[in-house]
Design an enzyme around this catalytic site. Structure first.
Site, PDB file in Angstrom:
ATOM      1  N   ASN A 266       0.826  -1.208   0.000  1.00 44.01           N
ATOM      2  CA  ASN A 266       0.000   0.000   0.000  1.00 44.01           C
ATOM      3  C   ASN A 266       0.865   1.266   0.000  1.00 44.01           C
ATOM      4  O   ASN A 266       0.455   2.300  -0.524  1.00 44.01           O
ATOM      5  CB  ASN A 266      -0.914   0.000   1.236  1.00 44.01           C
ATOM      6  CG  ASN A 266      -1.903  -1.157   1.210  1.00 44.01           C
ATOM      7  OD1 ASN A 266      -2.191  -1.722   0.160  1.00 44.01           O
ATOM      8  ND2 ASN A 266      -2.429  -1.517   2.363  1.00 44.01           N
TER       9      ASN A 266
ATOM     10  N   GLU B  75      -2.596  -3.727  -5.466  1.00 42.76           N
ATOM     11  CA  GLU B  75      -3.983  -3.880  -4.990  1.00 42.76           C
ATOM     12  C   GLU B  75      -4.868  -2.723  -5.450  1.00 42.76           C
ATOM     13  O   GLU B  75      -5.532  -2.069  -4.632  1.00 42.76           O
ATOM     14  CB  GLU B  75      -4.001  -4.031  -3.467  1.00 42.76           C
ATOM     15  CG  GLU B  75      -3.296  -5.289  -3.015  1.00 42.76           C
ATOM     16  CD  GLU B  75      -3.437  -5.601  -1.518  1.00 42.76           C
ATOM     17  OE1 GLU B  75      -3.934  -4.753  -0.758  1.00 42.76           O
ATOM     18  OE2 GLU B  75      -3.041  -6.712  -1.124  1.00 42.76           O
TER      19      GLU B  75
ATOM     20  N   GLU C   4       1.994 -11.655  -2.474  1.00 43.62           N
ATOM     21  CA  GLU C   4       1.790 -11.474  -1.028  1.00 43.62           C
ATOM     22  C   GLU C   4       1.024 -12.684  -0.528  1.00 43.62           C
ATOM     23  O   GLU C   4      -0.104 -12.928  -0.978  1.00 43.62           O
ATOM     24  CB  GLU C   4       0.982 -10.203  -0.722  1.00 43.62           C
ATOM     25  CG  GLU C   4       1.757  -8.925  -0.938  1.00 43.62           C
ATOM     26  CD  GLU C   4       1.018  -7.681  -0.442  1.00 43.62           C
ATOM     27  OE1 GLU C   4       0.286  -7.778   0.563  1.00 43.62           O
ATOM     28  OE2 GLU C   4       1.178  -6.629  -1.076  1.00 43.62           O
TER      29      GLU C   4
HETATM   30  O1  AHR Z   1       1.630  -6.710   3.467  1.00 43.92           O
HETATM   31  C1  AHR Z   1       0.823  -5.774   4.128  1.00 43.92           C
HETATM   32  C2  AHR Z   1      -0.187  -5.110   3.199  1.00 43.92           C
HETATM   33  O2  AHR Z   1      -1.116  -6.071   2.774  1.00 43.92           O
HETATM   34  C3  AHR Z   1       0.365  -4.560   1.903  1.00 43.92           C
HETATM   35  O3  AHR Z   1       0.837  -3.264   2.047  1.00 43.92           O
HETATM   36  C4  AHR Z   1      -0.837  -4.575   1.008  1.00 43.92           C
HETATM   37  O4  AHR Z   1      -0.493  -4.735  -0.332  1.00 43.92           O
HETATM   38  C5  AHR Z   1      -1.690  -5.700   1.537  1.00 43.92           C
HETATM   39  O5  AHR Z   1      -3.000  -5.327   1.732  1.00 43.92           O
END
Ligand code: AHR
Length: 508
Positions: A73, A174, A293
């Site tokens: 984010n 995202e 992720e």
């Molecule tokens: O990894 C933590 C957060 O999770 C990241 O910043 C985001 O991409 C996801 O929502």
């Protein structure tokens, strides 16, 4: 009914050669990942550049091939230019994603020097939230163009003459999420991703690009998001991203351990969406998957909400510092098995994250570094999960959970390292009460014998590690026998197992 697990592993049942990037990870400017995590000038373990040697040692032990950076984010409001050049001229900024203060003391060039020391490649993300095509191009020019232009010469002036040659790039993060600054509709994202990708490949055709998929499989627009965005950018991108985190929020461990079934379904659906668009466009290439992720994440949620709401704009506050239990490590083991089983299409995956933030490695600000329970499955997969993934013809007794039916009691996959003549079986026994015997038919691996059977187990599903106590750590056990063709392994209830076999050479 008696519980059992049987598997046939054959050298001809190949899923795929595993891309080394399957064991990647992630460092975001978030919490204490960077400041007091990988970088802490003045700490007794800091090297001449302020990088913590104790952390570097553990990262090298994990043999992490690629690390995604700088978000997450965070990237959606990040201005990369702030993070390069003389440190005393770098601006302090508000990081909107985590309501923190970013000093920019550690930036792109520092990260690149740190990854060289860690032995990892960089997977760079560009800001497609509050920025766009031009800035992505400038960043790529700074990183990869040899010389003779504004940004490549800026890089040289900042001390790095040779281009970084970063190969893998994420087109935003995202972008479907309402929490994302500059979030987009699928049409808006598809268009900007297409135009950015087109321009970036014009600058450096050797790069590979990741288009943002849905933020997780529960997003209301999943999987239409994948289909719509790929219809725009299919010709210019190489991967679509997947993100998924699990948590045992209601204390239902049986159901928590079954979450990898959801991950498996998520992967299958994204492959279907990619292939649907390929068919529709009469496309000639496959779009592969970047699961950039994945992890367990839930322990710290309430504290983090409180910090961000009531104590915002701190520099490097403690955020997302989940303390992982033994059962979390089992879920991580199951997620790794799922990724390996899909290694024909999942070419990149990043355990999110690496240090202090939902991480296998933790640091004490005034003390040492230590490893969480989840460090171990990741360590063993990265170490022994290189080579060819073999299709496990697996039959196991099954059970139902509150959300899933017919869940295998045992999940497993085997990886063959042809060069080293080693075969490694990864297996998790999900059953919380009973030990289960796993019988593996190894007919096509004549002459292979046991090297070792390593297990991660604990009588306490909620056991955690800390700076002072390694309550959960792997050990070698005598629970596997081989008779030349058959390998019989006793898998302790609720355990992660690594069964290593190797070719026995006759004495000359
Ligand atoms: O990894 C933590 C957060 O999770 C990241 O910043 C985001 O991409 C996801 O929502």
């Amino acid at each position: 009914m008696k519980k059992y697990a049987k598997m046939i592993v054959d050298r001809d049942f190949r899923i795929s050669e595993i891309d080394r990037r399957l064991y990647g990870s992630f460092i975001e400017h978030l919490g204490r990942a960077v400041y007091t995590g990988i970088y802490q000038p003045g700490h007794p373990e800091a090297d001449e550049e302020g990088f913590r040697r104790d952390v570097l040692r553990l990262v090298r032990e994990l043999n992490v091939p690629i690390i995604r950076y700088p978000g997450g984010n965070f990237v959606s409001t990040f201005r990369w230019e702030d993070s390069v050049g003389p440190v005393d001229r770098r601006p302090h900024r508000l990081d909107l994603a985590w309501r923190s203060l970013e000093s920019n003391e550690f930036g792109l060039d520092e990260f690149s020097r740190w990854t060289s020391k860690a032995g990892a490649d960089i997977m760079m993300a560009v800001n497609l939230g509050t920025r766009g095509v031009a800035d992505a191009c400038h960043l790529l020019e700074y990183c990869n163009h040899p010389s003779g232009t504004l940004y490549s010469d800026m890089r040289a002036a900042n001390g790095r003459k040779d281009p970084y040659r970063i190969r893998t790039w994420c087109l935003g993060n995202e972008m479907d999420g309402p929490w994302q600054f500059g979030s987009k509709t699928p049409e808006e994202y598809g268009r900007i991703a297409c135009e950015t990708a087109k321009a970036m490949k014009q600058i450096d055709p050797s790069i590979e690009l990741v288009s943002c998929g849905s933020s997780n499989s529960e997003m209301p627009t999943f999987p239409q998001w994948e289909a719509t965005t790929l219809e725009h950018d299919y010709d210019y991108v190489d991967y679509v991203s997947l993100h998924q985190y699990f948590g045992n929020r209601d204390g239902d461990t049986e159901n928590f351990l079954a979450q990898s079934v959801r991950m498996d379904g998520f992967i299958r659906t994204v492959i279907a969406a990619c292939d649907f668009v390929r068919a529709k466009k009469r496309g000639k290439k496959d779009i592969n998957l970047s699961f950039d992720e994945w992890n367990v994440w839930f322990h710290s949620n309430a504290d983090d909400d409180d910090t961000m709401a009531n104590r915002p704009w701190q520099q490097a506050p403690s955020l997302l510092e989940d303390h992982y239990t033994f059962e979390d490590a089992l879920v991580v083991g199951l997620m790794l098995i799922t990724l390996i089983r899909h290694s024909d299409r999942v070419k990149i995956a990043c355990l999110a994250q690496l240090v202090n933030v939902i991480a296998p490695i933790m640091t004490e600000k005034d003390g040492g570094a230590w490893v969480q329970t989840i460090f171990y499955p990741y360590f063993f997969a990265s170490r022994y999960g290189r080579g060819v993934a073999l299709e496990p013809v697996l039959t196991s007794s099954r059970h139902d959970t509150s959300e899933f039916s017919d869940v295998n009691d045992v999940e497993s996959v085997a990886v063959w390292n042809e060069e080293k003549e080693e075969l490694t079986i990864f297996a998790v026994n999900r059953d919380l009460k009973d030990d289960i015997v796993l019988t593996t038919d190894l007919a096509s691996f004549e002459g292979y014998g046991l090297i070792e059977h390593i297990v991660l187990e604990s009588d306490d599903l909620k056991a955690v590690n800390s700076a002072d106590a390694q309550n959960v750590a792997p050990k070698a056990v005598n629970r596997t026998e081989t008779d030349g063709r058959c390998v019989t392994s006793v898998l302790h209830c609720a355990s992660f197992n690594v069964i290593r076999l190797g070719k026995r050479h006759k004495e000359a």
